[in-house]
Design a protein around this motif. Structure first.
Motif, PDB file in Angstrom:
ATOM      1  N   SER A   1       0.841  -1.199   0.000  1.00 48.34           N
ATOM      2  CA  SER A   1       0.000   0.000   0.000  1.00 48.34           C
ATOM      3  C   SER A   1       0.874   1.246   0.000  1.00 48.34           C
ATOM      4  N   GLU A   2       0.236   2.382  -0.253  1.00 47.77           N
ATOM      5  CA  GLU A   2       0.960   3.658  -0.239  1.00 47.77           C
ATOM      6  C   GLU A   2       1.514   3.969   1.149  1.00 47.77           C
ATOM      7  N   GLU A   3       0.725   3.628   2.174  1.00 42.12           N
ATOM      8  CA  GLU A   3       1.199   3.876   3.531  1.00 42.12           C
ATOM      9  C   GLU A   3       2.428   3.020   3.842  1.00 42.12           C
ATOM     10  N   GLU A   4       2.401   1.758   3.440  1.00 47.10           N
ATOM     11  CA  GLU A   4       3.573   0.898   3.640  1.00 47.10           C
ATOM     12  C   GLU A   4       4.760   1.425   2.850  1.00 47.10           C
TER      13      GLU A   4
ATOM     14  N   ALA B   1       5.352   4.564   2.165  1.00 48.91           N
ATOM     15  CA  ALA B   1       5.861   5.724   2.909  1.00 48.91           C
ATOM     16  C   ALA B   1       6.734   5.278   4.084  1.00 48.91           C
TER      17      ALA B   1
ATOM     18  N   SER C   1      -1.111  10.975   2.996  1.00 53.41           N
ATOM     19  CA  SER C   1      -1.806   9.938   3.758  1.00 53.41           C
ATOM     20  C   SER C   1      -2.472  10.595   4.958  1.00 53.41           C
ATOM     21  N   ASP C   2      -3.479   9.927   5.484  1.00 58.98           N
ATOM     22  CA  ASP C   2      -4.174  10.436   6.662  1.00 58.98           C
ATOM     23  C   ASP C   2      -3.698   9.764   7.948  1.00 58.98           C
ATOM     24  N   SER C   3      -2.791   8.821   7.844  1.00 60.10           N
ATOM     25  CA  SER C   3      -2.404   8.074   9.041  1.00 60.10           C
ATOM     26  C   SER C   3      -1.511   8.918   9.952  1.00 60.10           C
TER      27      SER C   3
ATOM     28  N   TRP D   1       2.219   8.279   9.196  1.00 64.19           N
ATOM     29  CA  TRP D   1       2.726   9.005   8.040  1.00 64.19           C
ATOM     30  C   TRP D   1       3.012  10.454   8.421  1.00 64.19           C
TER      31      TRP D   1
END
Length: 175
Positions: A47-50, A52, A83-85, A88
């Motif tokens: 995923s994009e978060e991973e 990042a 990202s919203d996390s 991140w």
């Protein structure tokens, strides 16, 4: 290798495992092994978060071993992502601080200050006071290098005061 062959963990879990393994190697000054573990992790990023997280970690590893250009490339990819996390956001602000540091080492003071200012703005928004204090102190060193001593002193005092207030708060919480 056995963890991977066991095929009992999903890709995301394995990616995190290799990220953590790379961190362990890094702390042990086994930098080649840290990079190898990160390359194994990269194969599993889903995923994009991973991505990042991966870019953040490999950027910091390259920063630690003095591969400045590679470090900047990976850290910049974190900064340019979205990202919203909460992780991140943390990786983003630390990447800005690290980019400021790297550009400061290369005597690119104005560019370094822009990264630190962005880190300062984001750390205020996130409420990460330790990072805010660090940004003030680091900016102070850059202004000193630019012979802007009043501004350097002001930022240094602000950073130290903020850091001291956090120390007092942490002590009270522990008590």
């Amino acid at each position: 290798q056995k963890v991977y062959e066991a095929d009992t963990l999903d890709k995301s879990t394995l990616s995190v495992f290799y990220n953590n393994l790379a961190g362990w190697y890094y702390v042990k000054n086994q930098f080649d092994s840290a990079v190898i573990a990160m390359r194994e992790s990269e194969k599993l990023v889903a995923s994009e978060e991973e991505r990042a997280v991966w870019n953040y970690n490999i950027g910091n590893i390259y920063m630690g071993i003095g591969e400045t250009d590679l470090a900047k490339a990976y850290l910049n990819s974190v900064v340019s992502g979205k990202s919203d996390s909460s992780f991140w956001s943390y990786a983003h602000v630390i990447s800005l601080v690290n980019l400021g540091y790297l550009h400061g080492l290369e005597k690119e003071y104005d560019l370094a200050l822009r990264y630190y200012q962005r880190a300062l703005d984001l750390s205020r928004k996130l409420g990460t006071k330790k990072i805010e204090a660090t940004a003030y102190v680091e900016m102070s060193a850059l202004y000193k290098a630019k012979s802007q001593y009043r501004r350097a002193l002001l930022l240094h005092e602000r950073g130290v005061a903020l850091r001291d207030s956090l120390f007092g708060t942490e002590q009270q919480e522990q008590m």
